[in-house]
Write an enzyme that holds these catalytic residues in place. Structure first.
Site, mmCIF file in Angstrom:
data_model
loop_
_atom_site.group_PDB
_atom_site.id
_atom_site.type_symbol
_atom_site.label_atom_id
_atom_site.label_comp_id
_atom_site.label_asym_id
_atom_site.label_seq_id
_atom_site.Cartn_x
_atom_site.Cartn_y
_atom_site.Cartn_z
ATOM 1 N N LYS A 198 0.847 -1.199 0.000
ATOM 2 C CA LYS A 198 0.000 0.000 0.000
ATOM 3 C C LYS A 198 0.884 1.250 0.000
ATOM 4 O O LYS A 198 1.509 1.580 0.992
ATOM 5 C CB LYS A 198 -0.926 0.052 1.221
ATOM 6 N N GLU A 273 9.967 0.876 10.464
ATOM 7 C CA GLU A 273 11.026 1.882 10.274
ATOM 8 C C GLU A 273 10.347 3.226 10.480
ATOM 9 O O GLU A 273 9.523 3.642 9.673
ATOM 10 C CB GLU A 273 11.626 1.722 8.877
ATOM 11 N N CYS A 307 13.576 10.480 7.403
ATOM 12 C CA CYS A 307 13.452 10.068 8.802
ATOM 13 C C CYS A 307 14.795 10.176 9.518
ATOM 14 O O CYS A 307 14.854 10.276 10.730
ATOM 15 C CB CYS A 307 12.857 8.675 8.904
ATOM 16 N N GLU A 404 10.012 15.335 15.814
ATOM 17 C CA GLU A 404 10.411 15.265 14.410
ATOM 18 C C GLU A 404 9.589 16.273 13.593
ATOM 19 O O GLU A 404 8.367 16.198 13.570
ATOM 20 C CB GLU A 404 10.167 13.852 13.885
#
Ligand code: ADP
Length: 501
Positions: A198, A273, A307, A404
């Protein structure tokens, strides 16, 4: 900094996006069971780029059935490892032959500069498929000498087999749409699993085009199924499905936790992850000629939408001003514009939501006392552009230092005591990556030893290779992508024990 715009579109890409794109289930391109479609946007203009079939629970149901059939009964399981490897290699070749087209598609859908997509995203994806193709024939078990104390004198032959984990659901993000698809598909196919992929709702196009190459390469029906759609619907249905043996997810830590809950129903295997807030540490004895551009590219590459972005910059006090001004100077010279313009060095953020999120963080930073020495605002008349930003006067308790941001925003902080820096660098719930810049190799490796991160770069940043594992400590995830570590996530070990005498 200037805003550049260009309307050029690759002719094959223009054809590809003209009609609503369908989903790939059991080797066929089909509409969503609901008939629904959803738009994907060009982030440089905010306009609709293409329409895509909107997968939901029923489509996931069909895709899982197809993947299950292909795993349990299809020709895939009967293929030799060598045949499997050759198919994956062929996919790499087909992708390479279409590099230009994929780079355009990626640039249009995600916003990244065309040159970057051409030099990095597509070649890295090609290389990943080739690396994983080689592994298909090398997944060996062991022979094990048994001692079994309660059967004295008996002899056994014991060995292990590494078997594919089965039907795998893979949910990927929008920051490197093609490359994330490759990182996920490569090890799954090398080990003989079947897949329901997906893609992110913001960037489904390159995965769908890759699906065409998967069919062209000759993978049997149902081995790879691609279901575009939203996270809360298609993604959630896939994560919770009781006939999926494993879920592999890349995305936010918040959604990673939802995936873990959803996976609990049938205790499917999970690999994650997730996010990061990576420390980038520059010592005064570093080669500043390379550390300064390195620190700039650590945060500004891919517009900070990585990331592992080097978003916490720690600089030894005596060189703090020089390094921070140097990074700001790099930021000042970055040409921001449409990814298709050859002058562009930084494109738009991927979506309006992401733009608002990054601007929200900037406001939070300013209200807590941070100061921008460059950037700090949205830019451009249309599209989702943010200025490359360097924040100073930041402290570890601020939101912009702890959370983040996933945008081109770095917080720069001085340090005095080289012993204290390890504690500060590790003071994060994340542990994806870190970097150290110094000429002192003992210091570099001492830090590499103490940093709680899945990757430590020394005198470099953002270096990736299909052979080098990537993944997180702490809340940055479970398991590793790439390298032979990734294969462990897609295999399970069977022990076979025979009594000989
Ligand atoms: P971002 O916030 O940066 O968009 P997300 O973690 O939300 O990152 O998205 C990464 C991927 O996870 C996307 O493919 C998205 O559709 C999917 N996703 C989002 N929410 C869920 C969910 N509840 N269950 C499964 N997948 C999800």
């Amino acid at each position: 900094m200037g805003i550049a715009v260009s309307p050029q579109i690759h002719p094959r890409v223009a054809d590809f996006i003209e009609k609503p794109r369908k989903m790939l289930i059991n080797g066929k391109w089909i509409n969503a069971a609901s008939g629904k479609i959803f738009p994907t946007y060009n982030p440089a203009t905010g306009e609709v780029l293409a329409q895509v079939a909107e997968g939901d629970r029923e489509d996931i149901e069909q895709a899982v059935k197809a993947a299950r059939r292909a795993f349990d009964h299809g020709p895939w399981r009967r293929m030799t490892a060598s045949e499997r490897g050759r198919l994956i290699w062929k996919l790499g070749d087909l992708l390479e032959a279409n590099t230009e087209e994929f780079a355009y598609l990626e640039s249009l859908d995600n916003g990244k500069p065309l040159g970057v997509a051409k030099a990095a995203d597509v070649p890295l994806a090609v290389d990943l498929f080739r690396y994983m193709a080689g592994w298909a024939t090398k997944l060996e078990g062991n022979t094990i000498p048994l001692s079994v104390p309660y059967t004295p004198g008996a002899k056994y032959l014991a060995y292990t087999l590494r078997e594919p984990v089965g039907v795998v659901g893979q949910i990927i993000p929008w920051n490197f749409p093609l490359l994330m698809a490759a990182w996920k598909l490569g090890p799954a196919l090398a080990t003989g699993c079947t897949v329901i992929l997906k893609p992110a709702e913001q960037t489904p196009l390159s995965a769908l085009r890759l699906g065409e190459l998967i069919v062209e390469a000759g993978f049997p029906d149902g081995v790879v199924n691609i279901v575009p759609g939203y996270g809360e619907t298609a993604g959630a249905a896939l994560a919770a499905h009781s006939d999926v043996d494993k879920i592999a997810f890349t995305g936010s830590t918040e959604v990673g936790k939802l995936i873990v809950h959803a996976a609990a129903g049938n205790l499917k295997k999970v690999s994650l992850e997730l996010g990061g807030k990576s420390p980038n540490v520059v010592f005064k004895d570093a080669d500043l000629e390379s550390a300064i551009p390195g620190a700039a590219s650590a945060i500004f590459f891919n517009h900070g939408q990585c990331c592992c972005a080097g978003s916490r910059l720690y600089v030894e006090k005596s060189v703090f001003d020089r390094v921070v001004e140097g990074v700001a100077e790099h930021a000042r010279k970055i040409t921001v514009g449409s990814g298709l313009d050859p002058e562009t060095q930084m494109g738009p953020l991927v979506s309006e939501e992401q733009l608002n999120r990054v601007c929200g963080y900037l406001e939070a930073g300013f209200s807590e006392g941070a100061k921008a020495i460059i950037g700090g605002r949205k830019t451009g008349e249309k599209g989702y552009f943010v200025e490359p930003t360097v924040l100073i006067n930041t402290r570890e308790d601020m939101k912009v230092v702890r959370e983040e941001i996933f945008g081109p925003v770095v917080t720069a902080m001085p340090f005095e005591d080289p012993e204290e820096i390890l504690t500060r660098a590790n003071d994060s719930s994340y542990g994806l990556a870190a970097a150290v810049w110094t000429r002192d190799i003992s210091k570099a490796h001492r830090l590499a030893d103490g940093l709680r991160a899945g990757t430590v770069w020394i005198n470099c940043y953002n270096i990736f290779d299909a052979a080098m594992p990537f993944g997180g400590y702490k809340q940055s995830g479970w398991g590793r992508e790439m390298g032979h570590d990734a294969l462990n996530l897609y295999t399970q070990t069977k022990a076979v024990c025979t009594r000989l005498s």
